[in-house]
Motif scaffolding. Sequence first.
Motif, PDB file in Angstrom:
ATOM      1  N   MET A  11       0.825  -1.211   0.000  1.00 51.57           N
ATOM      2  CA  MET A  11       0.000   0.000   0.000  1.00 51.57           C
ATOM      3  C   MET A  11       0.856   1.256   0.000  1.00 51.57           C
ATOM      4  O   MET A  11       0.420   2.323   0.395  1.00 51.57           O
ATOM      5  CB  MET A  11      -0.951  -0.016   1.204  1.00 51.57           C
ATOM      6  CG  MET A  11      -1.888  -1.206   1.186  1.00 51.57           C
ATOM      7  SD  MET A  11      -3.023  -1.146   2.547  1.00 51.57           S
ATOM      8  CE  MET A  11      -4.539  -0.969   1.638  1.00 51.57           C
ATOM      9  N   LYS A  12       2.100   1.125  -0.462  1.00 49.21           N
ATOM     10  CA  LYS A  12       3.041   2.236  -0.461  1.00 49.21           C
ATOM     11  C   LYS A  12       3.158   2.830  -1.866  1.00 49.21           C
ATOM     12  O   LYS A  12       3.156   2.113  -2.859  1.00 49.21           O
ATOM     13  CB  LYS A  12       4.416   1.759   0.005  1.00 49.21           C
ATOM     14  CG  LYS A  12       5.418   2.874   0.216  1.00 49.21           C
ATOM     15  CD  LYS A  12       6.783   2.357   0.621  1.00 49.21           C
ATOM     16  CE  LYS A  12       6.697   1.635   1.942  1.00 49.21           C
ATOM     17  NZ  LYS A  12       7.999   1.144   2.403  1.00 49.21           N
ATOM     18  N   CYS A  24       4.041   7.698   0.601  1.00 47.50           N
ATOM     19  CA  CYS A  24       2.856   7.560   1.445  1.00 47.50           C
ATOM     20  C   CYS A  24       2.601   6.075   1.650  1.00 47.50           C
ATOM     21  O   CYS A  24       3.057   5.236   0.869  1.00 47.50           O
ATOM     22  CB  CYS A  24       1.639   8.275   0.850  1.00 47.50           C
ATOM     23  SG  CYS A  24       0.960   7.524  -0.621  1.00 47.50           S
ATOM     24  N   ASP A  25       1.899   5.765   2.708  1.00 44.19           N
ATOM     25  CA  ASP A  25       1.601   4.386   3.081  1.00 44.19           C
ATOM     26  C   ASP A  25       0.281   4.405   3.838  1.00 44.19           C
ATOM     27  O   ASP A  25      -0.322   5.469   4.031  1.00 44.19           O
ATOM     28  CB  ASP A  25       2.740   3.819   3.935  1.00 44.19           C
ATOM     29  CG  ASP A  25       2.753   2.289   4.014  1.00 44.19           C
ATOM     30  OD1 ASP A  25       1.855   1.647   3.446  1.00 44.19           O
ATOM     31  OD2 ASP A  25       3.666   1.750   4.673  1.00 44.19           O
ATOM     32  N   GLN A  26      -0.151   3.269   4.272  1.00 40.17           N
ATOM     33  CA  GLN A  26      -1.369   3.139   5.069  1.00 40.17           C
ATOM     34  C   GLN A  26      -1.008   2.532   6.421  1.00 40.17           C
ATOM     35  O   GLN A  26       0.009   1.842   6.552  1.00 40.17           O
ATOM     36  CB  GLN A  26      -2.396   2.258   4.350  1.00 40.17           C
ATOM     37  CG  GLN A  26      -2.916   2.844   3.051  1.00 40.17           C
ATOM     38  CD  GLN A  26      -3.747   4.092   3.275  1.00 40.17           C
ATOM     39  OE1 GLN A  26      -4.476   4.211   4.259  1.00 40.17           O
ATOM     40  NE2 GLN A  26      -3.643   5.040   2.346  1.00 40.17           N
ATOM     41  N   ILE A  30      -4.874  -1.557   8.444  1.00 37.38           N
ATOM     42  CA  ILE A  30      -5.642  -1.721   7.204  1.00 37.38           C
ATOM     43  C   ILE A  30      -4.774  -2.280   6.074  1.00 37.38           C
ATOM     44  O   ILE A  30      -5.105  -2.136   4.901  1.00 37.38           O
ATOM     45  CB  ILE A  30      -6.368  -0.424   6.776  1.00 37.38           C
ATOM     46  CG1 ILE A  30      -5.392   0.699   6.465  1.00 37.38           C
ATOM     47  CG2 ILE A  30      -7.384   0.007   7.804  1.00 37.38           C
ATOM     48  CD1 ILE A  30      -6.053   1.882   5.768  1.00 37.38           C
ATOM     49  N   GLY A  32      -1.348  -1.724   5.456  1.00 36.66           N
ATOM     50  CA  GLY A  32      -0.107  -1.042   5.113  1.00 36.66           C
ATOM     51  C   GLY A  32       0.996  -1.403   6.080  1.00 36.66           C
ATOM     52  O   GLY A  32       0.834  -2.251   6.958  1.00 36.66           O
ATOM     53  N   ASP A  34       2.704   1.284   7.601  1.00 34.00           N
ATOM     54  CA  ASP A  34       2.800   2.501   8.407  1.00 34.00           C
ATOM     55  C   ASP A  34       4.205   3.103   8.380  1.00 34.00           C
ATOM     56  O   ASP A  34       4.734   3.547   9.390  1.00 34.00           O
ATOM     57  CB  ASP A  34       2.342   2.232   9.846  1.00 34.00           C
ATOM     58  CG  ASP A  34       1.886   3.506  10.549  1.00 34.00           C
ATOM     59  OD1 ASP A  34       1.650   4.526   9.861  1.00 34.00           O
ATOM     60  OD2 ASP A  34       1.777   3.504  11.786  1.00 34.00           O
ATOM     61  N   THR A  38      -0.304   8.989   5.409  1.00 36.01           N
ATOM     62  CA  THR A  38      -1.339   8.592   4.462  1.00 36.01           C
ATOM     63  C   THR A  38      -1.594   9.752   3.496  1.00 36.01           C
ATOM     64  O   THR A  38      -1.215  10.899   3.781  1.00 36.01           O
ATOM     65  CB  THR A  38      -2.648   8.261   5.194  1.00 36.01           C
ATOM     66  OG1 THR A  38      -3.142   9.455   5.824  1.00 36.01           O
ATOM     67  CG2 THR A  38      -2.456   7.153   6.227  1.00 36.01           C
TER      68      THR A  38
END
Length: 140
Positions: A11-12, A24-26, A30, A32, A34, A38
């Motif tokens: 998710m990056k 950015c990441d999550q 959820i 990612g 981190d 986000t």
Amino acid sequence: MEVKVVHAGKMKFRMHSRQHIIECDQPAEIGGEDTAMTPPEIFLSALGSCAAFYAAQYLAIRKLADEGVEVTVAAEKLRGPARLGNFTIRVQTPVPLDEEHARAIERSVHRCLIHQTMLQVPQIDIEVQASHPNVLATVG
């Protein structure tokens, strides 16, 4: 202005502009890792750094202070449709200000490019390109 965003796994994403890169990441909860802010946090950062620039420039031009401005931006996540709303921008100056300068800094911050963009409904065209270069669909 242009920014290129490239998927960097899971998710990056990496955002490239000129010679600069940010990620950015999550959050882990959820899916990612981190490892970075986000996208909504980056959006708030853009608004806050723009506001800080205008406030700092006001102080520097008037020789009131040349560094030390701090800005905090808060927003709520709203639904229907999902979006950010109820923004608050708090500007902390490194020096005491009289009411006239405080109002003038507020007016300066209102002129921030990001703030002004948010106040006007921008046109956003979305083009989807499949991996084959001859396939192009334009949406809304």
